[in-house]
Design an enzyme around this catalytic site. Structure first.
Site, PDB file in Angstrom:
ATOM      1  NE  ARG A   1      -4.112  -1.812   0.259  1.00 41.80           N
ATOM      2  CZ  ARG A   1      -4.131  -3.070  -0.190  1.00 41.80           C
ATOM      3  NH1 ARG A   1      -3.075  -3.577  -0.807  1.00 41.80           N
ATOM      4  NH2 ARG A   1      -5.213  -3.804  -0.029  1.00 41.80           N
TER       5      ARG A   1
ATOM      6  CB  SER B   1      -9.015  -1.396   3.914  1.00 41.06           C
ATOM      7  OG  SER B   1      -9.261  -2.700   3.468  1.00 41.06           O
TER       8      SER B   1
ATOM      9  CD  GLU C   1      -6.139   1.126   1.592  1.00 40.22           C
ATOM     10  OE1 GLU C   1      -5.896  -0.020   1.993  1.00 40.22           O
ATOM     11  OE2 GLU C   1      -6.987   1.388   0.717  1.00 40.22           O
TER      12      GLU C   1
HETATM   13  P1  FAD Z   1      -8.673   8.387  -5.890  1.00 41.76           P
HETATM   14  O1  FAD Z   1      -9.388   7.901  -4.691  1.00 41.76           O
HETATM   15  O2  FAD Z   1      -9.320   9.440  -6.695  1.00 41.76           O
HETATM   16  O3  FAD Z   1      -7.221   8.874  -5.467  1.00 41.76           O
HETATM   17  C1  FAD Z   1      -6.449   8.138  -4.558  1.00 41.76           C
HETATM   18  C2  FAD Z   1      -5.075   8.796  -4.436  1.00 41.76           C
HETATM   19  O4  FAD Z   1      -4.391   8.709  -5.676  1.00 41.76           O
HETATM   20  C3  FAD Z   1      -5.153  10.296  -4.136  1.00 41.76           C
HETATM   21  O5  FAD Z   1      -4.021  10.637  -3.356  1.00 41.76           O
HETATM   22  C4  FAD Z   1      -5.044  10.944  -5.498  1.00 41.76           C
HETATM   23  O6  FAD Z   1      -4.511  12.267  -5.445  1.00 41.76           O
HETATM   24  C5  FAD Z   1      -4.089  10.003  -6.192  1.00 41.76           C
HETATM   25  N1  FAD Z   1      -4.271   9.919  -7.644  1.00 41.76           N
HETATM   26  C6  FAD Z   1      -5.352   9.456  -8.317  1.00 41.76           C
HETATM   27  N2  FAD Z   1      -5.125   9.463  -9.644  1.00 41.76           N
HETATM   28  C7  FAD Z   1      -3.874   9.946  -9.810  1.00 41.76           C
HETATM   29  C8  FAD Z   1      -3.047  10.214 -10.948  1.00 41.76           C
HETATM   30  N3  FAD Z   1      -3.483   9.988 -12.186  1.00 41.76           N
HETATM   31  N4  FAD Z   1      -1.809  10.734 -10.747  1.00 41.76           N
HETATM   32  C9  FAD Z   1      -1.355  10.993  -9.496  1.00 41.76           C
HETATM   33  N5  FAD Z   1      -2.085  10.770  -8.387  1.00 41.76           N
HETATM   34  C10 FAD Z   1      -3.323  10.260  -8.546  1.00 41.76           C
HETATM   35  N6  FAD Z   1      -7.550  -0.774  -2.762  1.00 41.76           N
HETATM   36  C11 FAD Z   1      -6.713  -1.850  -2.821  1.00 41.76           C
HETATM   37  O7  FAD Z   1      -5.500  -1.681  -2.935  1.00 41.76           O
HETATM   38  N7  FAD Z   1      -7.206  -3.121  -2.760  1.00 41.76           N
HETATM   39  C12 FAD Z   1      -8.514  -3.391  -2.630  1.00 41.76           C
HETATM   40  O8  FAD Z   1      -8.905  -4.548  -2.573  1.00 41.76           O
HETATM   41  C13 FAD Z   1      -9.419  -2.298  -2.561  1.00 41.76           C
HETATM   42  N8  FAD Z   1     -10.746  -2.495  -2.416  1.00 41.76           N
HETATM   43  C14 FAD Z   1     -11.596  -1.446  -2.334  1.00 41.76           C
HETATM   44  C15 FAD Z   1     -12.956  -1.701  -2.198  1.00 41.76           C
HETATM   45  C16 FAD Z   1     -13.860  -0.658  -2.132  1.00 41.76           C
HETATM   46  C17 FAD Z   1     -15.338  -0.961  -1.984  1.00 41.76           C
HETATM   47  C18 FAD Z   1     -13.396   0.679  -2.235  1.00 41.76           C
HETATM   48  C19 FAD Z   1     -14.375   1.824  -2.212  1.00 41.76           C
HETATM   49  C20 FAD Z   1     -12.027   0.948  -2.356  1.00 41.76           C
HETATM   50  C21 FAD Z   1     -11.115  -0.118  -2.407  1.00 41.76           C
HETATM   51  N9  FAD Z   1      -9.733   0.099  -2.542  1.00 41.76           N
HETATM   52  C22 FAD Z   1      -8.878  -0.975  -2.631  1.00 41.76           C
HETATM   53  C23 FAD Z   1      -9.187   1.465  -2.602  1.00 41.76           C
HETATM   54  C24 FAD Z   1      -9.250   2.099  -4.015  1.00 41.76           C
HETATM   55  O9  FAD Z   1     -10.107   1.374  -4.847  1.00 41.76           O
HETATM   56  C25 FAD Z   1      -7.873   2.160  -4.657  1.00 41.76           C
HETATM   57  O10 FAD Z   1      -6.960   2.874  -3.866  1.00 41.76           O
HETATM   58  C26 FAD Z   1      -7.930   2.831  -6.052  1.00 41.76           C
HETATM   59  O11 FAD Z   1      -6.693   2.688  -6.699  1.00 41.76           O
HETATM   60  C27 FAD Z   1      -8.290   4.312  -5.980  1.00 41.76           C
HETATM   61  O12 FAD Z   1      -8.556   4.750  -7.293  1.00 41.76           O
HETATM   62  P2  FAD Z   1      -9.271   6.144  -7.575  1.00 41.76           P
HETATM   63  O13 FAD Z   1      -9.187   6.409  -9.041  1.00 41.76           O
HETATM   64  O14 FAD Z   1     -10.622   6.153  -6.981  1.00 41.76           O
HETATM   65  O15 FAD Z   1      -8.287   7.148  -6.806  1.00 41.76           O
HETATM   66  N1  EPU Z   2     -11.458 -10.154   9.938  1.00 47.79           N
HETATM   67  C1  EPU Z   2     -12.071  -9.953  11.149  1.00 47.79           C
HETATM   68  N2  EPU Z   2     -13.233  -9.233  11.168  1.00 47.79           N
HETATM   69  C2  EPU Z   2     -13.779  -8.718  10.042  1.00 47.79           C
HETATM   70  C3  EPU Z   2     -13.151  -8.942   8.807  1.00 47.79           C
HETATM   71  C4  EPU Z   2     -11.980  -9.655   8.778  1.00 47.79           C
HETATM   72  O1  EPU Z   2     -11.593 -10.397  12.180  1.00 47.79           O
HETATM   73  O2  EPU Z   2     -14.827  -8.052  10.140  1.00 47.79           O
HETATM   74  C5  EPU Z   2     -10.184 -10.894   9.925  1.00 47.79           C
HETATM   75  C6  EPU Z   2     -10.335 -12.356   9.571  1.00 47.79           C
HETATM   76  O3  EPU Z   2      -9.457 -13.073  10.406  1.00 47.79           O
HETATM   77  C7  EPU Z   2      -9.817 -12.435   8.157  1.00 47.79           C
HETATM   78  C8  EPU Z   2      -8.767 -11.315   8.139  1.00 47.79           C
HETATM   79  O4  EPU Z   2      -9.311 -10.314   8.984  1.00 47.79           O
HETATM   80  O5  EPU Z   2      -9.249 -13.664   7.880  1.00 47.79           O
HETATM   81  C9  EPU Z   2      -8.478 -10.751   6.768  1.00 47.79           C
HETATM   82  O6  EPU Z   2      -9.703 -10.267   6.169  1.00 47.79           O
HETATM   83  P1  EPU Z   2      -9.817 -10.028   4.610  1.00 47.79           P
HETATM   84  O7  EPU Z   2      -9.452 -11.254   3.857  1.00 47.79           O
HETATM   85  O8  EPU Z   2     -11.127  -9.407   4.328  1.00 47.79           O
HETATM   86  O9  EPU Z   2      -8.644  -9.008   4.312  1.00 47.79           O
HETATM   87  P2  EPU Z   2      -8.250  -7.628   4.987  1.00 47.79           P
HETATM   88  O10 EPU Z   2      -6.867  -7.788   5.530  1.00 47.79           O
HETATM   89  O11 EPU Z   2      -9.265  -7.113   5.905  1.00 47.79           O
HETATM   90  C10 EPU Z   2      -7.082  -6.803   2.831  1.00 47.79           C
HETATM   91  C11 EPU Z   2      -6.995  -5.527   2.065  1.00 47.79           C
HETATM   92  C12 EPU Z   2      -8.203  -5.387   1.151  1.00 47.79           C
HETATM   93  C13 EPU Z   2      -8.206  -6.557   0.183  1.00 47.79           C
HETATM   94  C14 EPU Z   2      -8.298  -7.862   0.986  1.00 47.79           C
HETATM   95  C15 EPU Z   2      -8.188  -9.077   0.100  1.00 47.79           C
HETATM   96  C16 EPU Z   2      -5.739  -3.962   3.389  1.00 47.79           C
HETATM   97  C17 EPU Z   2      -5.762  -2.757   4.264  1.00 47.79           C
HETATM   98  N3  EPU Z   2      -6.920  -4.390   2.956  1.00 47.79           N
HETATM   99  O12 EPU Z   2      -8.198  -6.696   3.687  1.00 47.79           O
HETATM  100  O13 EPU Z   2      -8.044  -4.191   0.404  1.00 47.79           O
HETATM  101  O14 EPU Z   2      -9.303  -6.482  -0.700  1.00 47.79           O
HETATM  102  O15 EPU Z   2      -7.186  -7.901   1.929  1.00 47.79           O
HETATM  103  O16 EPU Z   2      -6.882  -9.217  -0.324  1.00 47.79           O
HETATM  104  O17 EPU Z   2      -4.663  -4.480   3.100  1.00 47.79           O
HETATM  105  C18 EPU Z   2      -8.518  -1.844   0.460  1.00 47.79           C
HETATM  106  O18 EPU Z   2      -7.284  -1.682   0.448  1.00 47.79           O
HETATM  107  O19 EPU Z   2      -9.329  -0.901   0.436  1.00 47.79           O
HETATM  108  C19 EPU Z   2      -9.034  -3.217   0.486  1.00 47.79           C
HETATM  109  C20 EPU Z   2     -10.341  -3.499   0.520  1.00 47.79           C
END
Ligand code: FAD
Ligand code: EPU
Length: 351
Positions: A172, A246, A343
């Site tokens: 991240r 997250s 995050e």
């Molecule tokens: P924004 O939210 O608009 O921007 C995020 C950051 O990037 C800001 O600092 C912005 O200034 C910068 N930025 C954006 N575009 C550019 C650019 N072109 N050049 C320079 N800087 C830029 N993230 C994960 O890693 N794994 C996940 O599994 C995951 N699951 C998610 C699930 C949900 C339901 C949601 C809502 C979010 C999740 N995220 C996850 C976070 C998010 O999807 C990612 O961080 C994604 O890359 C953000 O994209 P965005 O275009 O919305 O960026």
């Molecule tokens: N867990 C709990 N309570 C909950 C949910 C999860 O105790 O309510 C525990 C469980 O033990 C589970 C563990 O947390 O096994 C991990 O949960 P999960 O697999 O959902 O993954 P996470 O660590 O919570 C991370 C990323 C997610 C990504 C998933 C899958 C971060 C901060 N988040 O979540 O990314 O989708 O793994 O790889 O690393 C995001 O970055 O926005 C994001 C959604």
């Protein structure tokens, strides 16, 4: 709000950003610049946009929290081209503009018979934001597939091309996250495999494939489908329950500290980091153990399905969500001695 359109970009004055952040919180900018052609950037900075760090680059707003108003202009890239660019070492090179929707791009690569991005299916956001926090999920990180990042250097006014070794990618994290006013990512080039090697190690994927009736080696599209099904079950859809995924990173702590924690909390999940001196803890588990899952304070809350996801039940302000996040982090610090770091990028105030 007034609008003016020029070649390659459009300017909107006093624009609302509520629909441009997945928390759905209120925010406005005096100047929103939508760019359709990245070649106008050198003229824009120092022209319509001041040449200072105040301009915020916004993708689809799925990883930002507007706790205050953005300090200056907001720039969004609406560039949408993508395609194959060549071949290197047996892998296909594909390039996508920053404004391309990440999940659409993932599906397109899979449709071309290219693999690598299947475990990263359904992550919201744009291609341009993917390198910023090095998006990751289900055992994969985007940096493993990045061949080059194309960017506009706001400090020199030049376009640059950075190899993955120059981007300081980590969990991240990246160079871009530390220098948000330096590089504006304009496109990303990926190197993707033609021969699919499934990555099924992350908890739940193999079980999901089995539940889908897939026996033997799955196809890359089937792995993506399994990931999509798990994500839809666990994470609230921002269109129905606004959130930014997250809210905290999973904390990385010295391995030596985990022994004491495990002695008191034997069920504490611990993950390897690639560095034997550290372990990754589950922020969701720590928050859940403090009793926050499903908690609600007015319209600010914690998702009932996942303790790591803060949600806006309606009209929560950015400051209300931030206040809840701070109380959650304080309670985890008090109970476990572990510091949580947000995050999403927090706009307007310091964490
Ligand atoms: P924004 O939210 O608009 O921007 C995020 C950051 O990037 C800001 O600092 C912005 O200034 C910068 N930025 C954006 N575009 C550019 C650019 N072109 N050049 C320079 N800087 C830029 N993230 C994960 O890693 N794994 C996940 O599994 C995951 N699951 C998610 C699930 C949900 C339901 C949601 C809502 C979010 C999740 N995220 C996850 C976070 C998010 O999807 C990612 O961080 C994604 O890359 C953000 O994209 P965005 O275009 O919305 O960026
Ligand atoms: N867990 C709990 N309570 C909950 C949910 C999860 O105790 O309510 C525990 C469980 O033990 C589970 C563990 O947390 O096994 C991990 O949960 P999960 O697999 O959902 O993954 P996470 O660590 O919570 C991370 C990323 C997610 C990504 C998933 C899958 C971060 C901060 N988040 O979540 O990314 O989708 O793994 O790889 O690393 C995001 O970055 O926005 C994001 C959604």
């Amino acid at each position: 709000m007034s609008t003016a359109t020029s070649v390659g970009y459009r300017v909107l004055e006093n624009a609302r950003l509520d629909a441009r952040n997945t928390f759905g919180v209120r925010a406005t900018t005096p100047l929103l610049v939508e760019v359709r052609d990245a070649t106008v950037l050198p003229d824009l900075f120092g022209g319509v946009i001041p040449r200072d760090p105040s301009t915020l680059v916004l993708g689809s707003g799925s990883n930002v929290l507007f706790a205050g108003e953005p300090p200056g202009a907001v720039l969004a890239l609406n560039t949408r081209a993508f395609g194959t660019t060549g071949d290197e070492g047996g892998r296909a090179l594909v390039r996508a503009d920053a404004g391309v929707v990440w999940h659409d791009f993932v599906l397109w690569t899979l449709g071309q018979g290219l693999s690598g991005l299947e475990n990263l299916a359904l992550i919201p956001g744009t291609v341009g934001a993917a390198p910023i926090q090095n998006i990751g999920a289900y055992g994969a990180e985007v940096c493993e597939f990045i061949h080059a990042v194309e960017a506009f250097d706001r400090t020199t006014g030049q376009f640059v091309r950075l190899g993955p070794g120059q981007c300081n990618f980590a969990y991240r994290d990246s160079l871009f996250k530390h220098e948000p006013h330096h590089y504006l990512v304009t496109a990303v080039e990926f190197a993707l495999a033609r021969n699919f090697i499934p990555r099924l190690g992350y908890a739940g994927i193999a079980e999901e494939l089995a539940a889908m009736g897939i026996v033997g080696v799955p196809r890359a599209m089937q792995v993506a489908e399994a990931v999509i099904r798990i994500r839809r079950r666990k994470l609230p859809d921002p269109a129905r329950l606004p959130n930014a995924g997250s809210f905290f990173k999973n904390p990385i702590v010295p391995a030596a500290h985990t022994g004491a924690l495990l002695a008191i909390h034997p069920s504490l999940p611990l993950f390897r980091t690639g560095d034997e001196a550290t372990r990754k803890l589950s922020a969701a588990w720590l928050i859940d153990a403090c009793g926050w899952k499903g908690h609600r304070e007015g319209d600010a809350g914690v998702a009932p399905t996942h303790a790591l996801v803060l949600v806006n039940h309606g009209n929560a302000s950015g400051m209300q969500l931030l206040g809840l996040a701070r109380r959650i982090a304080d309670s985890v610090q008090a109970r476990f001695g572990v510091k949580l770091e947000p995050e999403p990028r927090i706009i307007g105030v310091e964490w």
